[in-house]
Design a protein around this motif. Sequence first.
Motif, PDB file in Angstrom:
ATOM      1  N   SER A 234       0.838  -1.217  -0.147  1.00  0.00           N
ATOM      2  CA  SER A 234       0.145  -0.058   0.058  1.00  0.00           C
ATOM      3  C   SER A 234       1.186   1.208   0.114  1.00  0.00           C
ATOM      4  N   ALA A 235       0.159   2.138  -0.210  1.00  0.00           N
ATOM      5  CA  ALA A 235       0.955   3.245  -0.277  1.00  0.00           C
ATOM      6  C   ALA A 235       1.668   4.060   1.149  1.00  0.00           C
ATOM      7  N   GLU A 236       0.789   3.653   1.974  1.00  0.00           N
ATOM      8  CA  GLU A 236       1.211   3.811   3.723  1.00  0.00           C
ATOM      9  C   GLU A 236       2.576   3.285   4.018  1.00  0.00           C
ATOM     10  N   THR A 237       2.226   1.848   3.417  1.00  0.00           N
ATOM     11  CA  THR A 237       3.767   0.681   3.784  1.00  0.00           C
ATOM     12  C   THR A 237       4.953   1.363   3.074  1.00  0.00           C
ATOM     13  N   LEU A 238       4.528   1.948   1.547  1.00  0.00           N
ATOM     14  CA  LEU A 238       5.742   2.373   1.029  1.00  0.00           C
ATOM     15  C   LEU A 238       6.484   3.601   1.734  1.00  0.00           C
TER      16      LEU A 238
END
Length: 343
Positions: A251-255
């Motif tokens: 996800s964008a958050e994990t990235l």
Amino acid sequence: MDTQLAIQTDVSLKSLNTFGIESVAARFLEVRGVQDLEAVYRDPFLKELPRLVLGGGSNLLLVSSRYEGIVLKMVNKGMAVERDDGQSTYIRVCAGELWHDFVMWTLRNGYPGLENMSLIPGTVGAAPVQNIGAYGVELKDCFYSLRAFDFHSGQMVELDREDCAFSYRDSIFKHEMKDRLVIIDLTFVLPKAWTPNIGYGDVASVLRAEGISDPTPEDISRAIIAIRQRKLPDPNVQGNAGSFFQNPTVSAETLAQLRESHPNIPSYPQSDGRFRIAAGWLIDQCGWKGKQLGRAGVCATQALVLVNCGGAEGGEIATLAKAIQADVKAKFGIELNPEPSFI
Ligand SMILES: Cc1cc2nc3c(=O)[nH]c(=O)nc-3n(C[C@H](O)[C@H](O)[C@H](O)COP(=O)(O)OP(=O)(O)OC[C@H]3O[C@@H](n4cnc5c(N)ncnc54)[C@H](O)[C@@H]3O)c2cc1C
């Protein structure tokens, strides 16, 4: 047992898998057409045996020294134009044909569209299993339908693109239809209006270096063959199955979290808002590139490719894969999933 079938016993699979791993099949049958599968299905003994459908053996890892089932090696041949609706050409091709031979046949006969997938090893019948892809094109982009033999019903079934549930290196054949359907032939739909797809990897720069500004499908195929031959180890020289792990999607958050400690992490945006991470980079960062564990190794030029360093057993490749997965998980919190089937 059905005496019509030319079943062989105790057949070495070493030359039939691109890792070059030794494993012996208790029973082995070359499948020349659906009638062979119907005969296996009718035989009460053969029908109950574990089954391995084998194409070119370029996307599997034989982890046992013996396979106590029946190997069904697809060797049915044939490719032909099925119809032409003015907009597109529909081509039917048998599962036992080699994928690259098929791509070359389409180009020779003036049906472009598959050139970006030149030189992918293996058979046409296996191509839908992991929705093969390369240089920005996937099988699903030109797939129309397939016919398969269903070992639950003993009947032929036809599946269209939606039925196959294609996604990145994945399809229904890796899940609910695994060990159930044997793909017999596929129909591709190749639009007559062709546009070159050279936006991926080094393709454009290779063409530029050759002074080609307006490439034909054949030019693109040649460029991709040259790049692949330069980048990937030849299985005839060093056993391998191409990319051993899928590129993980986060996800964008994990990235964003990963970027705090690893600002250079390569990532590619996906249409669903998530990001694909280069698995080879993760493996390289864990120090595995060019390393060896027993007789299994990580390719010195492509960290995503695991290699047989000579005489490796399937278990040694699997042990190396597990060690890499554990290190990537510990360093980045990311699970790596293998591409090849473990048999
Ligand atoms: C050097 C190298 C480069 C590669 N590059 C790429 C690449 O760029 N892109 C990519 O996507 N893949 C790549 N691969 C992986 C591989 O080439 C593909 O996955 C290919 O489609 C496998 O075909 P195969 O006939 O060898 O399948 P096999 O290894 O024989 O079988 C793979 C799986 O499919 C099943 N299967 C095979 N045939 C059938 C059938 N007829 N019906 C039902 N199930 C079947 C098998 O049971 C097994 O689970 C590469 C491999 C190598 C060695």
